[in-house]
Motif scaffolding. Structure first.
Motif, PDB file in Angstrom:
ATOM      1  N   ILE B  68      11.271  20.723 -45.252  1.00  0.00           N
ATOM      2  CA  ILE B  68      11.321  21.430 -44.059  1.00  0.00           C
ATOM      3  C   ILE B  68      11.018  22.766 -44.229  1.00  0.00           C
ATOM      4  CG2 ILE B  68      13.002  22.327 -42.412  1.00  0.00           C
ATOM      5  CD1 ILE B  68      13.999  19.292 -42.429  1.00  0.00           C
ATOM      6  N   GLU B  69       9.955  23.475 -43.412  1.00  0.00           N
ATOM      7  CA  GLU B  69      10.048  24.903 -43.519  1.00  0.00           C
ATOM      8  C   GLU B  69      10.218  25.537 -42.064  1.00  0.00           C
ATOM      9  OE1 GLU B  69       5.973  25.834 -44.326  1.00  0.00           O
ATOM     10  OE2 GLU B  69       5.725  25.205 -46.396  1.00  0.00           O
ATOM     11  N   LEU B  70      10.634  26.864 -42.263  1.00  0.00           N
ATOM     12  CA  LEU B  70      10.975  27.033 -41.169  1.00  0.00           C
ATOM     13  C   LEU B  70      10.791  28.684 -41.135  1.00  0.00           C
ATOM     14  CD1 LEU B  70      12.908  27.056 -38.785  1.00  0.00           C
ATOM     15  CD2 LEU B  70      15.022  27.325 -40.019  1.00  0.00           C
ATOM     16  N   ASP B  71       9.766  28.829 -40.328  1.00  0.00           N
ATOM     17  CA  ASP B  71       9.469  30.457 -40.055  1.00  0.00           C
ATOM     18  C   ASP B  71       9.699  30.859 -38.564  1.00  0.00           C
ATOM     19  OD1 ASP B  71       8.131  33.025 -40.343  1.00  0.00           O
ATOM     20  OD2 ASP B  71       5.965  32.152 -40.307  1.00  0.00           O
ATOM     21  N   PHE B  72      11.072  31.327 -38.551  1.00  0.00           N
ATOM     22  CA  PHE B  72      11.473  31.334 -37.139  1.00  0.00           C
ATOM     23  C   PHE B  72      11.229  32.846 -36.995  1.00  0.00           C
ATOM     24  CE2 PHE B  72      15.464  33.815 -38.381  1.00  0.00           C
ATOM     25  CZ  PHE B  72      15.810  33.094 -39.764  1.00  0.00           C
ATOM     26  N   PRO B  73      10.905  33.172 -35.370  1.00  0.00           N
ATOM     27  CA  PRO B  73      10.480  34.747 -35.215  1.00  0.00           C
ATOM     28  C   PRO B  73      11.460  35.415 -35.173  1.00  0.00           C
ATOM     29  CG  PRO B  73      10.854  33.180 -33.338  1.00  0.00           C
ATOM     30  CD  PRO B  73      11.079  32.238 -34.428  1.00  0.00           C
ATOM     31  N   TYR B  74      11.093  36.821 -35.538  1.00  0.00           N
ATOM     32  CA  TYR B  74      12.114  38.013 -35.324  1.00  0.00           C
ATOM     33  C   TYR B  74      13.109  37.911 -34.371  1.00  0.00           C
ATOM     34  CZ  TYR B  74      12.710  42.693 -37.578  1.00  0.00           C
ATOM     35  OH  TYR B  74      13.398  43.833 -38.317  1.00  0.00           O
ATOM     36  N   LEU B  77      16.790  36.388 -33.863  1.00  0.00           N
ATOM     37  CA  LEU B  77      18.152  37.269 -34.357  1.00  0.00           C
ATOM     38  C   LEU B  77      18.115  38.649 -33.392  1.00  0.00           C
ATOM     39  CD1 LEU B  77      18.602  36.669 -38.073  1.00  0.00           C
ATOM     40  CD2 LEU B  77      19.429  35.591 -36.319  1.00  0.00           C
ATOM     41  N   SER B  78      16.904  38.973 -33.212  1.00  0.00           N
ATOM     42  CA  SER B  78      16.689  40.489 -32.633  1.00  0.00           C
ATOM     43  C   SER B  78      17.291  40.454 -31.230  1.00  0.00           C
ATOM     44  CB  SER B  78      15.275  40.626 -32.293  1.00  0.00           C
ATOM     45  OG  SER B  78      15.145  42.052 -31.778  1.00  0.00           O
ATOM     46  N   TYR B  90      24.434  32.684 -38.845  1.00  0.00           N
ATOM     47  CA  TYR B  90      23.550  31.464 -38.515  1.00  0.00           C
ATOM     48  C   TYR B  90      23.555  30.553 -39.826  1.00  0.00           C
ATOM     49  CZ  TYR B  90      19.712  33.000 -41.507  1.00  0.00           C
ATOM     50  OH  TYR B  90      18.961  33.490 -42.718  1.00  0.00           O
ATOM     51  N   ILE B  92      21.585  26.663 -40.995  1.00  0.00           N
ATOM     52  CA  ILE B  92      20.598  25.749 -40.751  1.00  0.00           C
ATOM     53  C   ILE B  92      20.825  24.390 -41.609  1.00  0.00           C
ATOM     54  CG2 ILE B  92      17.757  25.104 -40.774  1.00  0.00           C
ATOM     55  CD1 ILE B  92      17.574  28.455 -40.613  1.00  0.00           C
ATOM     56  N   LEU B  99      21.020  23.963 -45.383  1.00  0.00           N
ATOM     57  CA  LEU B  99      19.603  24.381 -45.657  1.00  0.00           C
ATOM     58  C   LEU B  99      19.386  25.775 -46.078  1.00  0.00           C
ATOM     59  CD1 LEU B  99      17.219  22.642 -46.267  1.00  0.00           C
ATOM     60  CD2 LEU B  99      16.307  22.985 -44.164  1.00  0.00           C
ATOM     61  N   SER B 100      19.963  26.583 -45.384  1.00  0.00           N
ATOM     62  CA  SER B 100      19.724  28.305 -45.298  1.00  0.00           C
ATOM     63  C   SER B 100      20.757  28.772 -44.291  1.00  0.00           C
ATOM     64  CB  SER B 100      18.427  28.483 -44.867  1.00  0.00           C
ATOM     65  OG  SER B 100      18.433  29.795 -44.980  1.00  0.00           O
TER      66      SER B 100
END
Lengths: 336, 455
Positions: B68-74, B77-78, B90, B92, B99-100
Motif C-alpha cells: 500500500i502506498e499513500l501519497d496523501f495531499p498536504y 492536514l492543512s 492520525y 492509517i 501502517l503509519s
C-alpha cells in the motif's frame, strides 16, 4: 512506536555517534546555582551573542549549548526529553511534530505574533530563505541565475564545468534539507526538473549547510542548491568568493524555532531564555546578532515563510516519506 | 384601619416573584438550549472537516505491487489548522494493523465501507474528536481494507463555545432584565387599579354610600359589584332606621301634644301647691319630650334633604329677616331683642328649607341661653367669603366641650334648666356640611357665645 523504530533505524549510523556532539560549550560561571541545557541544530557561533547577553542579565545561570543535526536532535530529544531544557532547530516540521506530540511546554506568558508561534509552545525567531550559493569566480562569463529555471539552463549549458560540482542536501540525512525539498516540491514542478539536472551532473550530497559552504569556499563545488543563505552571509572570510542568490520565482523560507521541554527541571528559567531569544530576534535591528531577525525576509505582501501548521507533519508520515525519498533518489542518484 | 386587617402575603410580591422567576427560568433555559445547539453545530463543523481530511487521505491510497502506498495531499492536514492551533493525530491501518501515524488512537474502526464514523475520546491527556473511515482496495491477490483515523483536539471548539456562551449569557441577562422591567411595569399597572379603588373608597365622606360608578377592569367588577351591593344595603338599612326614628317621633309628638293640653287644663283647675308643682314638672317633661321628638324629625328631614340636596339661589337677608320676624314674639316674651346686621346681599346655592332650619336652631339656642334684657345679633358678612355669625350675651360655651357639642345627643354641662335634645348643633353642622360649609363655635371676648357658619 513503529514509526519511531523505523526512524531510529534509518539514522542508525548517526545514532551510534549520538553523544558525540558537533559542538559543545558551556557559558557562564561553572559554580552558578542554576544551569540550563540547550539542544540545538544551530552552529554555536550564531548563538554566542544571544547566550552571552542572557547571562549578563542572569549571572546566576550557566548555559550548556549542545549542537547536533536536526534529525539526530529530534531523535535524541524524543528519547530523553528530561535531559534538555530548550530545543532549537531549523527543521520546522520536526519541531512542530514534537510540539504536536506533547513534548513542548506551553508558555502562555509570552506574546508573539500568531503566525510565528504554534500553540504558544513553539516559537519562531528567524526567517531564513533557502538560497542558491555560487562560487563567483566559476560563473565568470556565465549568466548569474536568479530563478531555478535560470539555474537549470546554466547547468544544462555547461555540463562539463558542473559535472560533480553541484551540491545539495542529502534529504535522507538532513531534516532541514528534507523540509526544503518537500516544500519546493509542493510549490512547483520545477523542483523535480532541477533535481533531474542536478542528478545527471553527479551531485554531491551533504548533511549540513556548513560543510557545503566550506566546500564552496574551497572550490570543491561551484554551486550549492537550497543551502541556508544566512550561513553563507555570516561567513565574512568568504564574502568575495561566494554569491548568495535568493531565487526570485518562489522563495522557500524557513523559520528557526525554539521550544521548552515539557520535562524541564526549571520551566521559569527556560521560559525566560526563550522570552529573551524571541525579544532580541523580534527587534530586528540589534547589532552583533548573526542570525536574521524574525522579520528579515518576510515579504511585505503576505508571508512567504513556511507556515507553522499541522500540515508540516504530512511529509513526516512514514508512507509519504517513503514515496518522496524514492522519487528523490530516482531523480538524484542516476549513475548508481 | 390596617391593624384590623389580617395580612397574608402581597399580591405585588407574588406577581413580581412569579413573573421575574419565570423570566429567570426562561433565560436559563434559553442559555442552555442555545448553547447546546451551538455546541452541536460547532461539533458538526469539526466533524465535517475531519471527515473531509479522512476521505482525502483514503482517496490517496493506492495498491502498488502488493504494497500500500499513500501519497496523501498536504491539504489533508492543512485543512485542520485552527485558530487555537489544535493538535492533530492520525493513523492509517491496513486490515486493522497500524501502517503509519500515531499508535494508540484506540477507536473502533468502521467495519463496513462507507460513511465516516465520529467518536470523542481521550488521547495524551486531551479530549480528541476522531473521524474514521475505511476503503477496500482490490489487488491481484486478496482485497485489503485500509482504514484511516484523523483526530483533533478541541481547543478551538472550546474557544468558540466559550465565545458563544458569553454572548448567549449576555443576551440571556438582557432578556431577563427586560422581562423584569416588564414584570415590574405589569405589576404596578395591575396593583395601580386596586390602589385607585382604595383611594376613592378612602376619600369618600362618612355619609356617602352611593355606588362606585367609575370604570374598573373586568377582574375587579365582582369586587366593586359586591362593594356596591354592600353599600346599598347599608344605605338602605340606615335609611330604614332613620325612617323608623322619624315615624316614631311623629307618632310620639301628637299624643304628647294632647297630653300637654290636658295637663295645662288640669293645671288651671288644681289649687293645691303640691299638685301644681307636680303638674308643672309634668308639663316641663312633656315639653322636653315633644321638643326632642321635633328635633328628631328635623334631624331626619335634614339628613334626607342633605343627601338629596336641591340647590337654588338663597338670599340670606330675606331668609333671616323672615326668620327674625317669626321669632320676635318668643324673644319679646323674654325681653330679648334680635338684631339683624346685613350690609350686602349674600346669595348661595342651597336648600332654603335646610338653611332656615339651621338658623332657627341657632336663634333658638341663643334665645334659650340669653339673659333677660340682652340682645342677639345675627351678622351676615360677604368678605372674604359668605359667613353668618349668631351672637348672644349668655354664659358662652364651656371651653373644654366645644369640640364635642356637634355630636348627636350631646348636651353641654351647663344646660340644666334648659329644655333641649342635644340635636340642635348636630343639625346645624349637617346643614353646613351639606352646603360645603363649616360650623365654628367660639366665645366672645365681651362674654356670650358665637356660632359662625362659613360657606
Amino acid at each position: 512506536m513503529r514509526y519511531f523504530a523505523i526512524l531510529i533505524l534509518s539514522f542508525l549510523p548517526l545514532f551510534a555517534l549520538a553523544q558525540e556532539w558537533e559542538d559543545q560549550r558551556v557559558f557562564g560561571s561553572e559554580d552558578a546555582p542554576h544551569s540550563m541545557r540547550i539542544l540545538s541544530s544551530t552552529d554555536t557561533s550564531f548563538f554566542v551573542p544571544i547566550i552571552e547577553s542572557f547571562i549578563t542579565q542572569r549571572p546566576d545561570v550557566s548555559v550548556e549549548y549542545l549542537v547536533t543535526g536536526t534529525a539526530d536532535l529530534d531523535d535524541l530529544f524524543r528519547q530523553s526529553p528530561d535531559q534538555f531544557d530548550v530545543v532549537i532547530s531549523s527543521a520546522m516540521d520536526l519541531q512542530l511534530k514534537l510540539t504536536n506530540d506533547g513534548f513542548a511546554q506551553r508558555l502562555d506568558g509570552l506574546t508573539h505574533p500568531d503566525w510565528a508561534q504554534w500553540r504558544s509552545s513553539l516559537f519562531a525567531f528567524t526567517t531564513e530563505p533557502a538560497a542558491i550559493v555560487i562560487n563567483t569566480a566559476a560563473f565568470e562569463g556565465l549568466t548569474i541565475p536568479s530563478t531555478r529555471q535560470d539555474l537549470i539552463e546554466v547547468l544544462r549549458g555547461n555540463t562539463e564545468l558542473f559535472q560533480g560540482t553541484v551540491g545539495t542536501y542529502d534529504v535522507r540525512l538532513s531534516g532541514l534539507g528534507y523540509l526544503f525539498a518537500t516544500q519546493d516540491a509542493r510549490a512547483s514542478e520545477t523542483f523535480w526538473r532541477l533535481l533531474e539536472v542536478i542528478g545527471s551532473l553527479d551531485a554531491q550530497l551533504y548533511c549540513c549547510s556548513g560543510e557545503m559552504i566550506d566546500d564552496l569556499a574551497e572550490g570543491r563545488i561551484l554551486v550549492a542548491y537550497n543551502v541556508l543563505g544566512s550561513y553563507a552571509l555570516a561567513r565574512a572570510d568568504i564574502e568575495d568568493v561566494l554569491t548568495v542568490i535568493l531565487p526570485s520565482d518562489f522563495p522557500t523560507t524557513m523559520m528557526r524555532t525554539a521550544l521548552v521541554s515539557k520535562s524541564t527541571s526549571d520551566p521559569a528559567l527556560a521560559e525566560s531564555f526563550v522570552s529573551h531569544l524571541i525579544r532580541l530576534q523580534s527587534q530586528g535591528s540589534v547589532e552583533n546578532l548573526l542570525l536574521p531577525s524574525l522579520d528579515a525576509f518576510q515579504n511585505t505582501n503576505g508571508r512567504s515563510s513556511i507556515r507553522l501548521e499541522p500540515a508540516l507533519m504530512t511529509y513526516l508520515d512514514q508512507l509519504k516519506r517513503q514515496v518522496f525519498i524514492r522519487e528523490w533518489e530516482n531523480a538524484i542518484i542516476q549513475n548508481q | 384601619m390596617k391593624a384590623n386587617v389580617v395580612v397574608f402575603g402581597s399580591l405585588r410580591n407574588r406577581l413580581g416573584i412569579i413573573l421575574t422567576g419565570g423570566a429567570a427560568l426562561l433565560a436559563i433555559l434559553l442559555f442552555f438550549v442555545v448553547r447546546g445547539y451551538a455546541a452541536q453545530i460547532a461539533q458538526e463543523g469539526q466533524d465535517n472537516i475531519l471527515g473531509a481530511s479522512v476521505s482525502s487521505i483514503l482517496d490517496a491510497t493506492v495498491l502498488r505491487e502488493g504494497t500500500i502506498e499513500l501519497d496523501f495531499p498536504y491539504a489533508s492536514l492543512s485543512m485542520l489548522s485552527t485558530s487555537a492551533d489544535d493538535r492533530v493525530f492520525y493513523a492509517i491501518y491496513e486490515d486493522g494493523a497500524l501502517l503509519s501515524g500515531y499508535d494508540g488512537l484506540d477507536v473502533e474502526l468502521p467495519v463496513s465501507v462507507g460513511e465516516a464514523v465520529f467518536t470523542s475520546t481521550q488521547y495524551d491527556n486531551a479530549t480528541i474528536r476522531v473521524a474514521s473511515a475505511s476503503r477496500t482496495l482490490i489487488g491481484i491477490d486478496t482485497p485489503r481494507q485500509v482504514s484511516v483515523s484523523v483526530a483533533q483536539t478541541q481547543d478551538a471548539l472550546a474557544e468558540t463555545l466559550n465565545r458563544i456562551s458569553r454572548n448567549v449569557a449576555v443576551f440571556g441577562t438582557g432578556f431577563f432584565a427586560l422581562a423584569t422591567a416588564l414584570a415590574f411595569w405589569a405589576t404596578s399597572a395591575t396593583i395601580g387599579q386596586l390602589s385607585r379603588l382604595t383611594t376613592s373608597v378612602t376619600r369618600r365622606g362618612p355619609q356617602d354610600l352611593s355606588p362606585f360608578l367609575k370604570p374598573v377592569p373586568t377582574e375587579m367588577v365582582p369586587l366593586v359589584g359586591s362593594l356596591n351591593t354592600l353599600m346599598s344595603r347599608l344605605d338602605q338599612s340606615l335609611k330604614q332606621s332613620e325612617d323608623f326614628i322619624a315615624e316614631a317621633a311623629h307618632r310620639v309628638r301628637t299624643p304628647l301634644a294632647t297630653v300637654r293640653s290636658y295637663a295645662e287644663a288640669t293645671f288651671q283647675r288644681v289649687e293645691t301647691q303640691e299638685n301644681r308643682d307636680a303638674l308643672r314638672s309634668m308639663m316641663r317633661a312633656i315639653d322636653e319630650s315633644s321638643r326632642a321628638a321635633g328635633q328628631l324629625l328635623d334631624h331626619a328631614m335634614v339628613t334626607f334633604r342633605a343627601e338629596n340636596l336641591e340647590r337654588e339661589d338663597v338670599e340670606f337677608d330675606g331668609l333671616l329677616r323672615d326668620l327674625v320676624q317669626r321669632m320676635t314674639p318668643v324673644a319679646d316674651m323674654r325681653d330679648v331683642t334680635i338684631n339683624l346686621e346685613s350690609t350686602a346681599p349674600a346669595i348661595i346655592r342651597g336648600d332654603p328649607v335646610l338653611l332656615q332650619n339651621a338658623f332657627r336652631n341657632l336663634i333658638d339656642n341663643a334665645l334659650k341661653y340669653a339673659p333677660v334684657d340682652t340682645s342677639i345679633t345675627i351678622r351676615v358678612q360677604t368678605n372674604p367669603s359668605i359667613s353668618v355669625d349668631v351672637l348672644d350675651q349668655g354664659p358662652g360655651f364651656l371651653v373644654n366641650e366645644m369640640d364635642m357639642l356637634a355630636g348627636r345627643f350631646v348636651r353641654g354641662g351647663d344646660t340644666q334648666g334648659h329644655i333641649g335634645s342635644g340635636l340642635g348643633l348636630t343639625i346645624v353642622q349637617d346643614v353646613a356640611m351639606a352646603h360645603d360649609g363649616t360650623m365654628v363655635l367660639s366665645n366672645r371676648s365681651e362674654g356670650g357665645a358665637c356660632v359662625t357658619l362659613q360657606f
